[in-house]
Every structure is written in structure tokens, then in C-alpha cells.
Design a protein around this motif. Sequence first.
Motif, PDB file in Angstrom:
ATOM      1  N   ARG A 104     -50.620 -21.092  38.261  1.00  0.00           N
ATOM      2  CA  ARG A 104     -50.788 -20.406  36.977  1.00  0.00           C
ATOM      3  C   ARG A 104     -49.447 -19.918  36.427  1.00  0.00           C
ATOM      4  O   ARG A 104     -49.264 -19.789  35.213  1.00  0.00           O
ATOM      5  CB  ARG A 104     -51.744 -19.233  37.176  1.00  0.00           C
ATOM      6  N   TRP A 105     -48.489 -19.656  37.313  1.00  0.00           N
ATOM      7  CA  TRP A 105     -47.181 -19.125  36.917  1.00  0.00           C
ATOM      8  C   TRP A 105     -46.088 -20.191  36.899  1.00  0.00           C
ATOM      9  O   TRP A 105     -44.906 -19.854  36.875  1.00  0.00           O
ATOM     10  CB  TRP A 105     -46.769 -17.987  37.860  1.00  0.00           C
ATOM     11  N   PHE A 106     -46.449 -21.454  36.883  1.00  0.00           N
ATOM     12  CA  PHE A 106     -45.460 -22.526  36.979  1.00  0.00           C
ATOM     13  C   PHE A 106     -44.373 -22.415  35.908  1.00  0.00           C
ATOM     14  O   PHE A 106     -43.176 -22.467  36.212  1.00  0.00           O
ATOM     15  CB  PHE A 106     -46.151 -23.893  36.882  1.00  0.00           C
ATOM     16  N   ASN A 107     -44.760 -22.254  34.654  1.00  0.00           N
ATOM     17  CA  ASN A 107     -43.772 -22.214  33.574  1.00  0.00           C
ATOM     18  C   ASN A 107     -42.891 -20.973  33.644  1.00  0.00           C
ATOM     19  O   ASN A 107     -41.743 -20.985  33.189  1.00  0.00           O
ATOM     20  CB  ASN A 107     -44.465 -22.288  32.212  1.00  0.00           C
ATOM     21  N   TYR A 108     -43.407 -19.912  34.218  1.00  0.00           N
ATOM     22  CA  TYR A 108     -42.614 -18.705  34.447  1.00  0.00           C
ATOM     23  C   TYR A 108     -41.647 -18.912  35.604  1.00  0.00           C
ATOM     24  O   TYR A 108     -40.442 -18.619  35.501  1.00  0.00           O
ATOM     25  CB  TYR A 108     -43.572 -17.543  34.710  1.00  0.00           C
ATOM     26  N   LEU A 109     -42.144 -19.463  36.708  1.00  0.00           N
ATOM     27  CA  LEU A 109     -41.301 -19.665  37.886  1.00  0.00           C
ATOM     28  C   LEU A 109     -40.194 -20.680  37.629  1.00  0.00           C
ATOM     29  O   LEU A 109     -39.156 -20.647  38.301  1.00  0.00           O
ATOM     30  CB  LEU A 109     -42.166 -20.113  39.071  1.00  0.00           C
ATOM     31  N   GLN A 110     -40.393 -21.573  36.662  1.00  0.00           N
ATOM     32  CA  GLN A 110     -39.370 -22.557  36.321  1.00  0.00           C
ATOM     33  C   GLN A 110     -38.098 -21.889  35.793  1.00  0.00           C
ATOM     34  O   GLN A 110     -37.011 -22.471  35.857  1.00  0.00           O
ATOM     35  CB  GLN A 110     -39.904 -23.524  35.260  1.00  0.00           C
ATOM     36  N   LEU A 111     -38.224 -20.686  35.256  1.00  0.00           N
ATOM     37  CA  LEU A 111     -37.062 -19.973  34.732  1.00  0.00           C
ATOM     38  C   LEU A 111     -36.458 -19.001  35.742  1.00  0.00           C
ATOM     39  O   LEU A 111     -35.427 -18.392  35.459  1.00  0.00           O
ATOM     40  CB  LEU A 111     -37.438 -19.204  33.454  1.00  0.00           C
ATOM     41  N   MET A 112     -37.079 -18.876  36.895  1.00  0.00           N
ATOM     42  CA  MET A 112     -36.562 -17.977  37.924  1.00  0.00           C
ATOM     43  C   MET A 112     -35.577 -18.734  38.807  1.00  0.00           C
ATOM     44  O   MET A 112     -35.773 -19.921  39.100  1.00  0.00           O
ATOM     45  CB  MET A 112     -37.705 -17.453  38.787  1.00  0.00           C
ATOM     46  N   PRO A 113     -34.509 -18.083  39.248  1.00  0.00           N
ATOM     47  CA  PRO A 113     -33.607 -18.727  40.211  1.00  0.00           C
ATOM     48  C   PRO A 113     -34.330 -18.914  41.539  1.00  0.00           C
ATOM     49  O   PRO A 113     -35.333 -18.244  41.804  1.00  0.00           O
ATOM     50  CB  PRO A 113     -32.450 -17.732  40.329  1.00  0.00           C
ATOM     51  N   SER A 114     -33.844 -19.817  42.357  1.00  0.00           N
ATOM     52  CA  SER A 114     -34.483 -20.017  43.658  1.00  0.00           C
ATOM     53  C   SER A 114     -34.300 -18.790  44.540  1.00  0.00           C
ATOM     54  O   SER A 114     -35.144 -18.484  45.385  1.00  0.00           O
ATOM     55  CB  SER A 114     -33.904 -21.259  44.350  1.00  0.00           C
ATOM     56  N   SER A 115     -33.188 -18.090  44.353  1.00  0.00           N
ATOM     57  CA  SER A 115     -32.907 -16.870  45.120  1.00  0.00           C
ATOM     58  C   SER A 115     -31.835 -16.081  44.385  1.00  0.00           C
ATOM     59  O   SER A 115     -31.277 -16.549  43.390  1.00  0.00           O
ATOM     60  CB  SER A 115     -32.426 -17.213  46.534  1.00  0.00           C
ATOM     61  N   GLU A 116     -31.566 -14.884  44.881  1.00  0.00           N
ATOM     62  CA  GLU A 116     -30.496 -14.060  44.329  1.00  0.00           C
ATOM     63  C   GLU A 116     -29.412 -13.886  45.395  1.00  0.00           C
ATOM     64  O   GLU A 116     -29.716 -13.707  46.571  1.00  0.00           O
ATOM     65  CB  GLU A 116     -31.035 -12.690  43.908  1.00  0.00           C
ATOM     66  N   PRO A 117     -28.142 -13.939  44.996  1.00  0.00           N
ATOM     67  CA  PRO A 117     -27.038 -13.855  45.977  1.00  0.00           C
ATOM     68  C   PRO A 117     -26.755 -12.432  46.442  1.00  0.00           C
ATOM     69  O   PRO A 117     -25.620 -11.955  46.403  1.00  0.00           O
ATOM     70  CB  PRO A 117     -25.857 -14.439  45.189  1.00  0.00           C
ATOM     71  N   ILE A 118     -27.784 -11.752  46.898  1.00  0.00           N
ATOM     72  CA  ILE A 118     -27.605 -10.388  47.394  1.00  0.00           C
ATOM     73  C   ILE A 118     -27.127 -10.440  48.846  1.00  0.00           C
ATOM     74  O   ILE A 118     -27.265 -11.480  49.515  1.00  0.00           O
ATOM     75  CB  ILE A 118     -28.909  -9.580  47.264  1.00  0.00           C
ATOM     76  N   PRO A 119     -26.562  -9.367  49.379  1.00  0.00           N
ATOM     77  CA  PRO A 119     -26.037  -9.387  50.752  1.00  0.00           C
ATOM     78  C   PRO A 119     -27.049  -9.850  51.798  1.00  0.00           C
ATOM     79  O   PRO A 119     -26.664 -10.387  52.837  1.00  0.00           O
ATOM     80  CB  PRO A 119     -25.626  -7.924  50.976  1.00  0.00           C
ATOM     81  N   LEU A 120     -28.321  -9.655  51.523  1.00  0.00           N
ATOM     82  CA  LEU A 120     -29.362 -10.075  52.462  1.00  0.00           C
ATOM     83  C   LEU A 120     -29.287 -11.565  52.767  1.00  0.00           C
ATOM     84  O   LEU A 120     -29.682 -12.015  53.838  1.00  0.00           O
ATOM     85  CB  LEU A 120     -30.730  -9.740  51.870  1.00  0.00           C
ATOM     86  N   LEU A 121     -28.770 -12.352  51.815  1.00  0.00           N
ATOM     87  CA  LEU A 121     -28.680 -13.795  51.992  1.00  0.00           C
ATOM     88  C   LEU A 121     -27.292 -14.254  52.420  1.00  0.00           C
ATOM     89  O   LEU A 121     -27.046 -15.452  52.554  1.00  0.00           O
ATOM     90  CB  LEU A 121     -29.087 -14.536  50.704  1.00  0.00           C
ATOM     91  N   TRP A 122     -26.389 -13.320  52.625  1.00  0.00           N
ATOM     92  CA  TRP A 122     -25.060 -13.699  53.076  1.00  0.00           C
ATOM     93  C   TRP A 122     -25.115 -14.176  54.531  1.00  0.00           C
ATOM     94  O   TRP A 122     -25.982 -13.778  55.302  1.00  0.00           O
ATOM     95  CB  TRP A 122     -24.103 -12.513  53.006  1.00  0.00           C
ATOM     96  N   SER A 123     -24.158 -15.026  54.887  1.00  0.00           N
ATOM     97  CA  SER A 123     -24.040 -15.456  56.280  1.00  0.00           C
ATOM     98  C   SER A 123     -23.494 -14.303  57.111  1.00  0.00           C
ATOM     99  O   SER A 123     -22.935 -13.334  56.577  1.00  0.00           O
ATOM    100  CB  SER A 123     -23.084 -16.650  56.385  1.00  0.00           C
ATOM    101  N   ASP A 124     -23.647 -14.404  58.437  1.00  0.00           N
ATOM    102  CA  ASP A 124     -23.126 -13.351  59.315  1.00  0.00           C
ATOM    103  C   ASP A 124     -21.618 -13.212  59.139  1.00  0.00           C
ATOM    104  O   ASP A 124     -21.077 -12.100  59.183  1.00  0.00           O
ATOM    105  CB  ASP A 124     -23.464 -13.665  60.777  1.00  0.00           C
ATOM    106  N   HIS A 125     -20.927 -14.352  58.937  1.00  0.00           N
ATOM    107  CA  HIS A 125     -19.476 -14.309  58.753  1.00  0.00           C
ATOM    108  C   HIS A 125     -19.123 -13.540  57.480  1.00  0.00           C
ATOM    109  O   HIS A 125     -18.187 -12.727  57.476  1.00  0.00           O
ATOM    110  CB  HIS A 125     -18.913 -15.734  58.670  1.00  0.00           C
ATOM    111  N   GLU A 126     -19.870 -13.785  56.397  1.00  0.00           N
ATOM    112  CA  GLU A 126     -19.609 -13.076  55.144  1.00  0.00           C
ATOM    113  C   GLU A 126     -19.877 -11.580  55.292  1.00  0.00           C
ATOM    114  O   GLU A 126     -19.116 -10.745  54.788  1.00  0.00           O
ATOM    115  CB  GLU A 126     -20.474 -13.660  54.023  1.00  0.00           C
ATOM    116  N   ILE A 127     -20.948 -11.247  55.986  1.00  0.00           N
ATOM    117  CA  ILE A 127     -21.273  -9.835  56.192  1.00  0.00           C
ATOM    118  C   ILE A 127     -20.176  -9.150  57.004  1.00  0.00           C
ATOM    119  O   ILE A 127     -19.722  -8.054  56.666  1.00  0.00           O
ATOM    120  CB  ILE A 127     -22.636  -9.695  56.892  1.00  0.00           C
ATOM    121  N   ASP A 128     -19.730  -9.830  58.071  1.00  0.00           N
ATOM    122  CA  ASP A 128     -18.708  -9.228  58.928  1.00  0.00           C
ATOM    123  C   ASP A 128     -17.364  -9.106  58.222  1.00  0.00           C
ATOM    124  O   ASP A 128     -16.655  -8.112  58.387  1.00  0.00           O
ATOM    125  CB  ASP A 128     -18.540 -10.060  60.206  1.00  0.00           C
TER     126      ASP A 128
END
Length: 233
Positions: A104-128
Motif C-alpha cells: 500500500r505504501w509502495f509509491n511512498y517508499l520509492q521516495l525514501m532512501p534505503s537507509s540513513e548514514p547515521i553512526p549506527l550504520l558506520w563500520s567498527d573502524h569508522e566508529i573507532d
Amino acid sequence: MASIHSLHNRKMRAFKRWMKSQGIDYSNALDLVIQSNSFSSFSVSIRALCDLREGDIVARIPKESCLTIKTSRARHVIEAAGLDGFLGLAVAVMSERSLGPVSRWFNYLQLMPSSEPIPLLWSDHEIDSLLAGTELHKIIKDDKNLIYEDWRECIQPLLDTAPLELDPKYFGIGEYFAARSLIASRSFQIDDYYGSGMVPLADLTYMHFCSVEIVALYNSIVKFVDCSSRSST
């Protein structure tokens, strides 16, 4: 580039038609803009075409049009597993994404990024390397471990016991972290019944970081009120 821009414009037109079909109404003072960066990369912004006063209502969004546990097609699976909060919402987001055009939300989700580059998604090396010596260093590492445990203990078993309607390739650890990044940066607390959810139109921008509340809740309607006359990207 012209064909890429045309493709992304079609996504925006489809989203606007979808909003109308869902009863989402927004002010003529708002201009929704999509900027193409590459074939698969684009950004969405909302510009004010005129001066807006604090408290002006610029959109009315039915709560039923918001992507929540209660409105998701996977609601019965989520509730049967006893999942709630951001964990349950993440399953709802992943489920709707897995459905593709059937969602039902397909056309809405098409405009959403796959993810956000927040620290939660950083690699361990980037965090360290980037957070060493800060209070966030341990917090982010602990949060990543807790989110992984959530996935291992609650979502991975769900794929083995839930009906076959859940496609495992859309519920991996990477997909879970991606969904959690969207929720962390874009979700709103709607009310006690719907809980937290993705609010179409309001969560296409980063207005979570405005200095005043922008989403007011009245009965079955989410009212998106202005917090600044500046555009947001």
C-alpha cells in the motif's frame, strides 16, 4: 541525465497521486522537489513558496495512511510474536518493502532512501577512528550490539516460524539496521494506539531537527505544522 530526471519526476508524481488517494492534503504553499544525483540516487526537499507563520497548518495526514504496526500488512505476524516499539515498526517497514508494488505504501517508499548514514550504520573502524575519546563511542557500539541481539533473538526466529509471506532476503541483519536507521531519523510518535510510525510527507525531510514540534495530533488526523519558512532537505 534527462532520462534519469524524468524517472525520478515520475516517482514524485506517483507519490502525489498516492497522497491524494490516501486523503493526505497539503498546502499550495509547499513545493515538493526531487533532485537527481544519479540513476539510483536522489534527494527530496520541501520548499515554502511564500512566508509561513509559526503554527500554520501546512498538511493534514490521516493516521491510517501512516506506516505503523497497526496499519502494516504484517500486523498479525508482528503482534503474534509480541513485537512492539521500534523493533515491531522495523519489521513493518521491512515487510512493506518486501512486497514491492503490492505494498500500500509502495509509491511512498520509492521516495525514501534505503537507509540513513547515521553512526549506527558506520563500520567498527569508522566508529573507532571518528568517535574515539567521545561519549558516543561506547554508546554507539553498545547500541549496535543490542540491535544485533534484537535481530538474532526476535527476527531471525520469526522467519522460521512465521507464515511464508515473509521473504527472508528482506529481513537480514543489513535490512534490519537500514530500517532502524530510517526509524531513528524519520519516525514520529503518533499516539497510544498507533505508536510510532512513518508519517508520509512529514518524514521525507529532516524536520525532526527543528526547534519546535511540527507534527500535531488531532483525532484521526496528523497535522503537519510549519516550524520555519526555510526549505528543508
